[in-house]
Design an enzyme around this catalytic site. Structure first.
Site, PDB file in Angstrom:
ATOM      1  N   ALA A  31     -37.280 -41.559  30.183  1.00  0.00           N
ATOM      2  CA  ALA A  31     -36.919 -40.611  29.049  1.00  0.00           C
ATOM      3  C   ALA A  31     -37.924 -39.761  29.288  1.00  0.00           C
ATOM      4  O   ALA A  31     -37.618 -38.564  28.764  1.00  0.00           O
ATOM      5  CB  ALA A  31     -36.851 -41.214  27.753  1.00  0.00           C
ATOM      6  N   GLY A 129     -19.045 -52.617  26.906  1.00  0.00           N
ATOM      7  CA  GLY A 129     -20.122 -53.461  26.461  1.00  0.00           C
ATOM      8  C   GLY A 129     -21.359 -53.076  27.418  1.00  0.00           C
ATOM      9  O   GLY A 129     -21.723 -51.924  27.374  1.00  0.00           O
ATOM     10  N   GLU A 185     -14.138 -63.657  16.173  1.00  0.00           N
ATOM     11  CA  GLU A 185     -14.445 -63.578  14.793  1.00  0.00           C
ATOM     12  C   GLU A 185     -13.685 -64.608  13.995  1.00  0.00           C
ATOM     13  O   GLU A 185     -12.589 -64.958  14.378  1.00  0.00           O
ATOM     14  CB  GLU A 185     -14.084 -62.092  14.315  1.00  0.00           C
ATOM     15  CG  GLU A 185     -14.917 -61.105  14.975  1.00  0.00           C
ATOM     16  CD  GLU A 185     -16.243 -60.907  14.463  1.00  0.00           C
ATOM     17  OE1 GLU A 185     -16.686 -61.557  13.530  1.00  0.00           O
ATOM     18  OE2 GLU A 185     -17.085 -60.454  15.217  1.00  0.00           O
ATOM     19  N   LYS A 200      -9.962 -49.373  23.568  1.00  0.00           N
ATOM     20  CA  LYS A 200     -10.805 -48.988  24.911  1.00  0.00           C
ATOM     21  C   LYS A 200      -9.692 -48.332  25.799  1.00  0.00           C
ATOM     22  O   LYS A 200     -10.297 -47.452  26.550  1.00  0.00           O
ATOM     23  CB  LYS A 200     -11.074 -50.369  25.307  1.00  0.00           C
ATOM     24  CG  LYS A 200     -12.265 -50.952  24.472  1.00  0.00           C
ATOM     25  CD  LYS A 200     -12.624 -52.458  24.704  1.00  0.00           C
ATOM     26  CE  LYS A 200     -13.630 -53.089  24.108  1.00  0.00           C
ATOM     27  NZ  LYS A 200     -14.023 -54.505  24.359  1.00  0.00           N
TER      28      LYS A 200
END
Length: 402
Positions: A31, A129, A185, A200
């Site tokens: 960075a 992801g 889930e 997505k």
């Protein structure tokens, strides 16, 4: 020093804090200056966490702190996440998110707001992801006109189908196993009904084809109708069943996007993607076909993509970015007219099957009940298929990936 605020301290949010901490020196080199977590917004307290002293419960603390330049949104959902994201962007703070539902539904608006304020809205983790796909589409493949995107976009459904194929588990048993292993889930609806994959493919289609595609414009079918009988018939013709999200360029700048189970040839690279892994194939008019593969979810894989966006936001301070234009009702076309071969499992007589699909070889299955037939059709559009099925009782109907 760059100060970051994390919204939501669940699986992904806590993973972001951990990656920023244990990879701090490396991130500082990338960075160009230190990056630290100043605030964590959550309704809960975390007295046992090493980050517990940074927890706040009022977003205005973050909103009004000029020292915070990047906000990481990992709340999920739309209501609070949309409100906080708008407020952060209006306050001149870049926002990084893993929230696929928010990006799919409101991405264009938030990108436009970020552009107006001279900051960035970044969402690499929202689709794959830990798999890099947003930045490669935007940068590495920028010289290409994208023809098609096709992928396994949900790890839960891929795990369930893998266990059905490999272990002979029923759908219900494979789902329970996925829940026990933490891959699904307690309410798995968004995964097994295809909603997650739909969001997505909307993001990928909007990015690749330049017009905003909304989830309501994408016909979506999940895997709840897939049975072990279908798995066996697919195996008999050398194929595997996969839930795919597809977006295909059409004439006039329109897009055909949908989510549905497909039979995939055993030699196709997508057929070999198993368990919770995802894979996204992209066809460009110059590069041909490339594929991105890896873990589509998980604490640290997702956090790694989020933190990469944080680094990008630090490097690009003052950047203005607009990735796609307004969509509209004419941006998407129905997949009904898309020709493909079809897998059909149905009940009927030998005569009615032959009349509907003359000359097509029937697929074998040990123990198949009397009157059940399965076959793969020749290429045809959906209306023709439905007309041919009029005299049969259709049990399963899936496209075959060409």
């Amino acid at each position: 020093m760059v100060n970051v605020a994390i919204l939501g301290f669940g699986v992904v949010g806590s993973g972001v804090a951990e990656v920023l901490d244990f990879n701090g020196a490396h991130i500082e080199r990338k960075a160009g200056e230190p990056v630290r977590v100043k605030y964590i917004l959550d309704v809960r307290d975390f007295p046992d966490s090493p980050f517990g002293d940074r927890v706040v419960h009022d977003f205005s603390v973050i909103e009004n702190d000029p020292e915070v330049s990047v906000v990481v949104e990992t709340i999920g959902g739309v209501k609070a996440a949309l409100d906080f994201t708008r407020r952060a962007l209006r306050a001149g703070k870049s926002v990084v998110t893993s929230n696929k539902e928010l990006v799919a539904g409101h991405g264009r608006e938030l990108l436009e707001l970020a552009g107006e304020k001279g900051v960035s809205y970044l969402f690499e983790a929202s689709v794959g992801g830990g798999i890099p796909i947003i930045r490669p589409l935007e940068q590495c493949l920028a010289a290409n006109e994208i023809q098609e995107i096709c992928g396994i976009l949900n790890g839960t459904t891929n795990y369930i189908l893998t266990r059905m194929i490999r272990a002979g588990l029923s759908f219900d048993t494979a789902l329970k196993e996925a829940q026990q292993n933490g891959y699904a889930e307690q309410d798995p609806t968004a995964d097994i009904e295809g909603h997650d994959a739909c969001r997505k493919i909307c993001i990928l289609a909007s990015l690749a084809f330049g017009r905003h595609i909304c989830p309501r414009q994408v016909p979506t079918q999940g895997i709840t109708g897939v049975t072990l009988a279908d798995v066996a018939y697919a195996d008999a013709c050398g194929k595997k069943i996969k839930l795919l999200g597809r977006a295909i360029r059409q004439s006039g700048g329109r897009v055909c996007a949908y989510v549905a189970p497909h039979l995939v040839d055993g030699e196709d690279p997508l057929a070999g993607v198993e368990d919770v892994f995802n894979a996204i194939a992209v066809k460009g008019n110059a590069v041909g076909e490339v594929m991105f593969y890896g873990r589509g979810a998980g604490k640290l894989p997702t956090a790694s993509a989020v933190v990469a966006d944080v680094i990008d936001a630090v490097r690009r301070r003052g950047a203005r970015r607009m990735l796609w234009a307004e969509g509209g009702e004419d941006a998407a076309v129905s997949p009904e007219g898309l020709e493909s071969a079809w897998y059909v499992r149905a009940e009927g007589t030998a005569e009615t099957v032959e009349a509907a699909f003359p000359g097509r070889a029937l697929l074998p299955r040990a123990g198949a009940p009397e009157g059940e037939f399965a076959l793969v059709t020749g290429p045809m559009a959906q209306p023709e298929l439905e007309a041919r099925l009029a005299g049969l009782k259709a049990l399963s109907v899936f496209r075959v990936l060409d």
